[in-house]
Write a protein that holds these residues in place. Sequence first.
Motif, short mmCIF file in Angstrom:
data_model
loop_
_atom_site.label_atom_id
_atom_site.label_comp_id
_atom_site.label_asym_id
_atom_site.label_seq_id
_atom_site.Cartn_x
_atom_site.Cartn_y
_atom_site.Cartn_z
N LEU A 114 -4.56 2.20 2.45
CA LEU A 114 -3.06 2.75 2.61
C LEU A 114 -2.75 3.37 1.43
O LEU A 114 -2.03 4.57 1.51
N THR A 115 -3.01 2.91 0.23
CA THR A 115 -2.51 3.69 -0.97
C THR A 115 -3.13 4.84 -1.21
O THR A 115 -2.43 6.03 -1.62
N ARG A 116 -4.59 5.08 -0.94
CA ARG A 116 -5.00 6.23 -1.04
C ARG A 116 -4.44 7.22 0.10
O ARG A 116 -4.37 8.47 -0.13
N PHE A 117 -4.41 6.84 1.24
CA PHE A 117 -3.96 7.78 2.23
C PHE A 117 -2.68 8.06 1.94
O PHE A 117 -2.14 9.52 2.05
N THR A 118 -1.77 7.21 1.58
CA THR A 118 -0.38 7.90 1.44
C THR A 118 -0.42 8.64 0.00
O THR A 118 0.45 9.59 0.12
N ARG A 119 -0.87 8.33 -1.04
CA ARG A 119 -1.06 9.31 -1.95
C ARG A 119 -1.35 10.58 -1.76
O ARG A 119 -0.84 11.86 -2.08
N ALA A 120 -2.72 10.75 -1.08
CA ALA A 120 -3.11 12.06 -0.64
C ALA A 120 -2.32 12.77 0.26
O ALA A 120 -2.05 14.10 0.25
N SER A 121 -1.61 12.08 1.30
CA SER A 121 -0.74 12.83 2.17
C SER A 121 0.63 13.32 1.41
O SER A 121 1.12 14.60 1.90
N GLY A 162 0.93 -1.00 0.03
CA GLY A 162 0.04 0.15 0.18
C GLY A 162 0.86 1.38 -0.04
O GLY A 162 0.70 2.17 -0.78
N VAL A 163 1.73 1.34 0.78
CA VAL A 163 2.59 2.46 0.82
C VAL A 163 3.52 2.53 -0.45
O VAL A 163 3.75 3.73 -0.93
N GLY A 164 4.05 1.33 -0.75
CA GLY A 164 4.94 1.63 -2.05
C GLY A 164 3.93 2.11 -3.19
O GLY A 164 4.32 2.79 -4.20
N LEU A 165 2.58 1.60 -3.39
CA LEU A 165 1.85 1.98 -4.44
C LEU A 165 1.32 3.40 -4.31
O LEU A 165 1.39 4.16 -5.48
N GLY A 166 1.30 3.93 -2.95
CA GLY A 166 1.05 5.16 -2.77
C GLY A 166 1.92 6.09 -3.01
O GLY A 166 1.96 7.54 -3.68
N ILE A 167 3.28 5.91 -2.89
CA ILE A 167 4.40 6.60 -3.31
C ILE A 167 4.46 6.82 -4.72
O ILE A 167 4.91 7.71 -5.47
N LEU A 168 4.35 5.75 -5.51
CA LEU A 168 4.49 5.57 -6.88
C LEU A 168 3.31 6.36 -7.61
O LEU A 168 3.68 7.13 -8.36
N ALA A 169 1.96 6.39 -6.87
CA ALA A 169 1.08 7.28 -7.49
C ALA A 169 1.30 8.93 -7.35
O ALA A 169 1.14 9.61 -8.18
N ALA A 170 2.01 9.02 -6.17
CA ALA A 170 2.34 10.52 -5.69
C ALA A 170 3.17 11.03 -6.80
O ALA A 170 3.28 12.01 -7.17
N ALA A 171 4.40 10.04 -7.02
CA ALA A 171 5.50 10.64 -7.76
C ALA A 171 4.95 10.90 -9.37
O ALA A 171 5.71 11.57 -10.02
N PHE A 172 4.06 9.73 -9.90
CA PHE A 172 3.66 10.17 -11.25
C PHE A 172 2.27 10.52 -11.08
O PHE A 172 1.24 10.13 -11.63
N ARG A 173 2.02 11.70 -10.48
CA ARG A 173 0.62 12.50 -10.31
C ARG A 173 0.03 12.64 -11.71
O ARG A 173 0.63 13.19 -12.59
N ASP A 174 -1.21 12.18 -11.91
CA ASP A 174 -2.11 12.68 -13.28
C ASP A 174 -1.41 11.99 -14.50
O ASP A 174 -1.66 12.30 -15.59
N ARG A 175 -0.62 10.93 -14.28
CA ARG A 175 0.03 10.05 -15.19
C ARG A 175 -0.64 8.71 -15.23
O ARG A 175 -1.25 8.35 -14.56
N TRP A 176 -0.37 7.91 -16.39
CA TRP A 176 -0.75 6.46 -16.42
C TRP A 176 -0.76 5.71 -15.09
O TRP A 176 -1.74 4.82 -14.67
N PRO A 177 0.39 5.53 -14.33
CA PRO A 177 0.62 4.75 -13.39
C PRO A 177 -0.20 5.19 -12.03
O PRO A 177 -0.81 4.58 -11.54
N ASP A 178 -0.35 6.65 -12.01
CA ASP A 178 -1.40 7.15 -10.91
C ASP A 178 -2.67 6.68 -11.20
O ASP A 178 -3.35 6.35 -10.40
N HIS A 179 -3.26 6.90 -12.73
CA HIS A 179 -4.54 6.43 -12.89
C HIS A 179 -4.87 4.90 -12.61
O HIS A 179 -5.76 4.41 -12.18
#
Length: 324
Positions: A206-213, A102-119
Motif C-alpha cells: 500500500l505504501t508503494r501504490f499510494t506513493r506512485a498514485s 501504509g497510506v500514511g507512509l505513502g503520503i509522507l513519501a510522496a510529499a518528501f519526494r527524493d528526500r531522505w524520508p522518501d528514500h
Amino acid sequence: MLLIGITLVAFVVTHLVPGDPVAANLGQGALNDPAAVAAFRHQYGLDQPLPIQYLRYLGDLLHGNLGISEQSHRAVLSDLNEYVPATVELALFAIVTSLVIGVGLGILAAAFRDRWPDHFIRVVSLGGVSMPVFWIALVAFYLLFFRLGWLPGGGRLDPTQVAPTHLTGLYTVDALVHGQWALLWSALRHLVLPGLVLAVYTVGMLTRFTRASMLEIMGNDYVRAARLKGLPERTVILRHVLRPALISVITVAGLAFANLLSGTVLVENIFAWPGVGQYAYHSAVNLDLPAIMGVSLFIALVYIVLNLVVDLLYGVIDPRIRLS
C-alpha cells in the motif's frame, strides 16, 4: 452462473488431486475391512459416478447444505461458521493497520519526494514486500514471544479464559458488547502478533501504490493551479491529490483484504489461530472433499463480494464514475 461455474471447476480440480480420501480418513485396520471401506464410500457418496456426485452436490447446495466434513464429522457450514469469524477478526485487524500505516507512509513519501524520508520509506516498503511472511512470523514469534515475552504466542485467548458469550464470533466485538473487559484485553493482545505479521506485506504494498498514485496525480495541471493560488501544501495533498489517488489504493486494498479473508495458512498454523486457513490446511491433508469444496466456495464468494464493494467505492470517491 458464476458461482455454478466455480463449483464445477472446484469439484473437478478437487477430484483430480492424487490420493484416496478413504485411505486418508480411515485407519489401516479399517482399510483392510471391505465392509468399512464400502460403508465410508456410501456415506459420503463416493461410490457414485462423478456426474451424479456433482449433481447431488448442487442439489444439496441449493438447500444450504455444503455436505458433511470427513474429518470433523460435522456439517461443513457449521465448521465454517466456527472458523470464519476468527479469520475475519484477524483480517480486519491486519487490513485496518495496513491502511493506516501504509497510506500514511505513502503520503509522507510522496510529499518528501527524493528526500531522505522518501528514500527511507521506500527501503522499508521494499523490505516489507520482499520478506517471506512465514519468515517474518517465525522471527516475530521468537523475539516477541519466546525471548521477550511481550505478546502471547498463539491462540485467540489465554488458556485459562473462556470464550465470550457468542454474538458475532469475533472475540473482541463480543467481549466489548458484553462488557467483558479482561477478555477484550486478552483478545486484543492475541491479535497483535499475527495481525502485525500479516500487515507487513500489505503495508509495503500500500505504501508503494499510494506513493506512485500520488506522484502521478501531482503532475496534473489542476494541482499546479491549486499551488499557484497559494493553497497550503497540506490542503493540496489531502484534498486535491489524495482523493483521486485513492482509486488505485482501494483496488489494491480490496484484493489484499480478500487474500487475508481467504485464509492465511502459514500464519494461522504458526500462531495456532483457529481460522479458515488452518481448516483448509487440515482439509487438504486429509483429502476432506466436502470441506475443500466449502472452503473454495467461501473464497470465491469473498472475492466476488469484495470486488463489488470496491466498484461501489469508486463512485463514492470519484463522482465521475457513478452510474446514473
